[in-house]
Design an enzyme around this catalytic site. Structure first.
Site, PDB file in Angstrom:
ATOM      1  N   SER A   5       6.175  31.283  64.740  1.00  0.00           N
ATOM      2  CA  SER A   5       5.382  32.010  65.738  1.00  0.00           C
ATOM      3  C   SER A   5       5.742  31.529  67.138  1.00  0.00           C
ATOM      4  CB  SER A   5       3.889  31.854  65.425  1.00  0.00           C
ATOM      5  OG  SER A   5       3.104  32.688  66.248  1.00  0.00           O
ATOM      6  N   HIS A  41      -0.116  38.613  65.060  1.00  0.00           N
ATOM      7  CA  HIS A  41       0.892  39.158  64.143  1.00  0.00           C
ATOM      8  C   HIS A  41       0.352  40.363  63.374  1.00  0.00           C
ATOM      9  CE1 HIS A  41       3.325  35.799  65.265  1.00  0.00           C
ATOM     10  NE2 HIS A  41       2.418  34.937  64.835  1.00  0.00           N
TER      11      HIS A  41
END
Length: 313
Positions: free
Chosen positions: A96, A201
């Protein structure tokens, strides 16, 4: 003849932070001190003080924790590069937010540009989270297929495929809570919301991703010196254009960490070096393959050991 060591640098993301991180590195190494001081100047406030002294509530805000973690990762790497034991990685990857550190490590992004982008990414995620509230939750003990089916039934999204048996979901709060109940009914070992999270996400981050595109176009990207394994694609990214396309996509799509690490293992990775606070990624990688060799470089002690002894396999 022994083959050259195939090393992968991996960089952790949101969740690995703690108050006090980086202080010993700052005090022990002038190269690290320069990175922190430059980050303070770039951001216009003391990210160093926030890392070293907190408070935790302020450090954990997305707009702060993202540049904070990135600054520490870059500082650690800057010291590692001065060692005669330094080995250039064959690949880099970041979970991430950690993908921004991976880009800096690859030479595709300048360190201060990466830190600035991390700050803006955190701000955009927070703003989007206010407009479209949501949360994330971790599900442990169910297969990817079952969690994907539960997410579909509940109207939420898979955010992270971390390793077989650990999946993170995200979406609107009430729907995530319903998905947690469904996971428990399916026999999940653990199904809990992540504190302070937003619906990362997932498609709820679309406006943040669109705004990030505009920011990225104003930043200079170079060609990477070695492949970056993309969160979205789980495959090697070898051009500046591919990297620029990747960063907004990973805001709205699941982090394919399990597939990414499995790919690297299939390519004969000898050692995963987790650069950043804690050993979350090392533990995850060992869950994917218990034979994987992992070390962490996250503080002055581990950094000094590396400087003197290298990877010492």
């Amino acid at each position: 003849m022994a083959h050259p060591l195939k090393v992968v640098f991996v960089f952790s993301g949101h969740g690995s932070q703690f108050v006090g991180m980086g202080r010993d590195v700052y005090e022990s190494f002038p190269e690290a001190r320069a990175v922190f001081d430059e980050a303070d100047a770039t951001l216009g406030f003391s990210i160093s003080k926030l890392c070293f002294e907190g408070p935790a509530e302020e450090l954990c805000l997305p707009a702060n924790v993202q540049p904070a973690l990135l600054t520490l990762s870059v500082a650690l790497l800057s010291v590692m590069r001065t060692s005669p034991n330094y080995v250039c990685p064959s690949y880099v990857a970041g979970h991430s937010l950690g993908e921004y550190a991976a880009l800096a490590a690859s030479g595709a992004l300048g360190a201060q540009d990466a830190i600035m982008l991390a700050r803006r990414r955190g701000q955009l995620m927070s703003q989007t989270g206010i407009r479209k509230p949501g949360i994330a939750a971790v599900i442990i003990g169910l297969t990817d297929e079952i969690v994907t089916a539960i997410a579909s039934e509940a109207g939420v999204y898979v955010a992270n495929f971390n390793y077989p048996g650990q999946v993170v979901i995200s979406g609107e709060t009430d729907r995530v809570e319903n998905a947690i109940s469904l996971a428990a009914a399916h026999g999940a070992i653990k199904a809990i919301p992540l504190a302070g999270s937003v619906a990362f996400h997932s498609p709820l981050m679309r406006s943040a991703a669109d705004a990030l595109v505009q920011v990225i176009t104003k930043v200079h990207f170079d060609e990477p010196e070695f492949p970056v394994i993309g969160n979205y694609s789980a495959s090697p990214l070898t051009s500046s254009k591919a990297l620029m396309d990747e960063l907004p996509k990973q805001l709205c799509h699941p982090v394919q960490w399990s597939k990414s690490m499995s790919y690297l293992l299939s390519q004969g990775a000898d050692l995963f070096v987790e650069i950043g606070p804690g050993n979350v990624l090392s533990n995850i990688i060992r869950r994917i393959d218990k034979r994987a060799q992992c070390i962490n470089i996250g503080n002055a002690g581990t950094l000094k050991e590396y400087m003197h002894n290298g990877f010492n396999l």
